[in-house]
Design a protein around this motif. Structure first.
Motif, mmCIF file in Angstrom:
data_model
loop_
_atom_site.group_PDB
_atom_site.id
_atom_site.type_symbol
_atom_site.label_atom_id
_atom_site.label_comp_id
_atom_site.label_asym_id
_atom_site.label_seq_id
_atom_site.Cartn_x
_atom_site.Cartn_y
_atom_site.Cartn_z
ATOM 1 N N ALA A 53 10.601 -8.727 -29.839
ATOM 2 C CA ALA A 53 11.204 -8.400 -31.133
ATOM 3 C C ALA A 53 12.433 -9.243 -31.429
ATOM 4 O O ALA A 53 12.880 -9.311 -32.589
ATOM 5 N N THR A 132 5.199 -11.685 -34.178
ATOM 6 C CA THR A 132 5.656 -10.320 -33.934
ATOM 7 C C THR A 132 4.911 -9.276 -34.770
ATOM 8 O O THR A 132 5.232 -8.088 -34.678
ATOM 9 N N LEU A 135 3.402 -6.092 -33.149
ATOM 10 C CA LEU A 135 4.247 -5.002 -32.677
ATOM 11 C C LEU A 135 4.225 -3.798 -33.621
ATOM 12 O O LEU A 135 4.609 -2.700 -33.218
ATOM 13 N N GLN A 140 4.334 3.076 -29.593
ATOM 14 C CA GLN A 140 5.753 3.293 -29.396
ATOM 15 C C GLN A 140 6.184 4.448 -30.293
ATOM 16 O O GLN A 140 5.394 4.961 -31.087
ATOM 17 N N ALA A 141 7.410 4.858 -30.159
ATOM 18 C CA ALA A 141 7.913 5.961 -30.959
ATOM 19 C C ALA A 141 7.902 5.600 -32.441
ATOM 20 O O ALA A 141 8.055 4.433 -32.813
ATOM 21 N N TRP A 142 7.740 6.627 -33.299
ATOM 22 C CA TRP A 142 7.622 6.368 -34.720
ATOM 23 C C TRP A 142 8.891 5.753 -35.300
ATOM 24 O O TRP A 142 8.825 4.889 -36.209
ATOM 25 N N TYR A 143 10.039 6.173 -34.823
ATOM 26 C CA TYR A 143 11.283 5.629 -35.354
ATOM 27 C C TYR A 143 11.463 4.168 -34.929
ATOM 28 O O TYR A 143 12.048 3.362 -35.660
ATOM 29 N N THR A 144 10.949 3.814 -33.755
ATOM 30 C CA THR A 144 10.993 2.414 -33.346
ATOM 31 C C THR A 144 10.096 1.562 -34.220
ATOM 32 O O THR A 144 10.470 0.460 -34.650
ATOM 33 N N THR A 145 8.909 2.100 -34.520
ATOM 34 C CA THR A 145 7.991 1.379 -35.406
ATOM 35 C C THR A 145 8.578 1.242 -36.801
ATOM 36 O O THR A 145 8.475 0.176 -37.440
ATOM 37 N N ALA A 147 11.785 1.198 -37.697
ATOM 38 C CA ALA A 147 12.863 0.212 -37.673
ATOM 39 C C ALA A 147 12.317 -1.210 -37.602
ATOM 40 O O ALA A 147 12.816 -2.124 -38.281
ATOM 41 N N PHE A 148 11.267 -1.376 -36.787
ATOM 42 C CA PHE A 148 10.674 -2.710 -36.684
ATOM 43 C C PHE A 148 10.067 -3.147 -38.016
ATOM 44 O O PHE A 148 10.219 -4.309 -38.425
ATOM 45 N N TRP A 152 11.096 -6.388 -40.149
ATOM 46 C CA TRP A 152 10.040 -7.376 -40.413
ATOM 47 C C TRP A 152 9.932 -7.670 -41.900
ATOM 48 O O TRP A 152 9.791 -8.832 -42.304
#
Length: 218
Positions: A53, A132, A135, A140-145, A147-148, A152
């Motif tokens: 990332a 990327t 990704l 992964q956790a929903w909040y990580t997704t 934020a990514f 992006w």
């Protein structure tokens, strides 16, 4: 035109030419920084799969450096215009470098500098965005997704702005010295109108002939 005025214009011209040279060197430094920074970030992210990332830094840094590059190019154009319009008339014989360079411009602007800039700035951003993209579907956790995805999308917008800036610089015409054309002849007389079949009406600026009734306005 006095000699003092001409000497002041020449001194200002030398100062502005030095400024243009420094801005051109700064442009080369920006390109070198972009290549170095992009290569380092990509090498770091690819060599460590858990830090992939980090590649999303490239679209943002590329946009910032691209904006600085375009800003330097625009400032150089306006400096050249000031030299042509303000300083050249104050020097006996003029300063013909700006007019000569525009008349003898290299025809291959698309291949010699525009495409390399596209590859250097938005091209590197598109590479990292595509790298990327997977990704977004990783486990992964929903909040990580979330934020990514936000970062992006911001990278996509920054890449689009970089493309717009470069295309605008390519398509923007060079500033040319405006020349006023003096009016050497009398003002044109409006064409004769007709109020009806066979009834000529003089122009509005000309008075009616003696004894002739004033035609109604239509």
């Amino acid at each position: 035109m006095t000699d003092i005025d001409a000497q002041c214009a020449l001194a200002e011209y030398q100062s502005l030419r030095a400024e243009i040279d420094s801005r051109a060197k700064f442009q080369q430094q920006i390109i070198g920084l972009q290549l170095t920074l992009t290569s380092a970030i990509i090498a770091f992210g690819v060599s460590r799969p858990g830090f992939l990332a980090v590649l999303l830094i490239v679209p943002l840094s590329s946009y910032l450096l691209c904006g600085r590059y375009v800003g330097q190019r625009t400032a150089m154009r306006w400096t050249t215009r000031y030299i042509d319009e303000e300083l050249a008339p104050r020097v006996p014989g003029g300063l013909g470098w700006g007019a000569w360079s525009r008349a003898n411009r290299r025809p291959a602007r698309l291949l010699d500098w525009f495409l390399p800039l596209l590859i250097c700035f938005p091209g590197a951003s598109l590479l990292t965005l595509g790298w990327t993209a997977r990704l977004m579907v990783a486990r992964q956790a929903w909040y990580t997704t979330a934020a990514f995805v936000i970062v992006w999308v911001v990278g996509v917008v920054a890449t689009g702005i970089s493309v717009y800036l470069l295309v605008d610089v390519l398509g923007r015409p060079e500033p040319v010295r405006a020349s006023a054309s003096p009016n050497t002849g009398p003002p044109a007389v409006p064409a004769t109108r007709t109020a009806g079949p066979g009834a000529p009406v003089p122009p509005a600026s000309a008075p009616p002939a003696p004894g002739q009734p004033v035609p109604p306005l239509r």
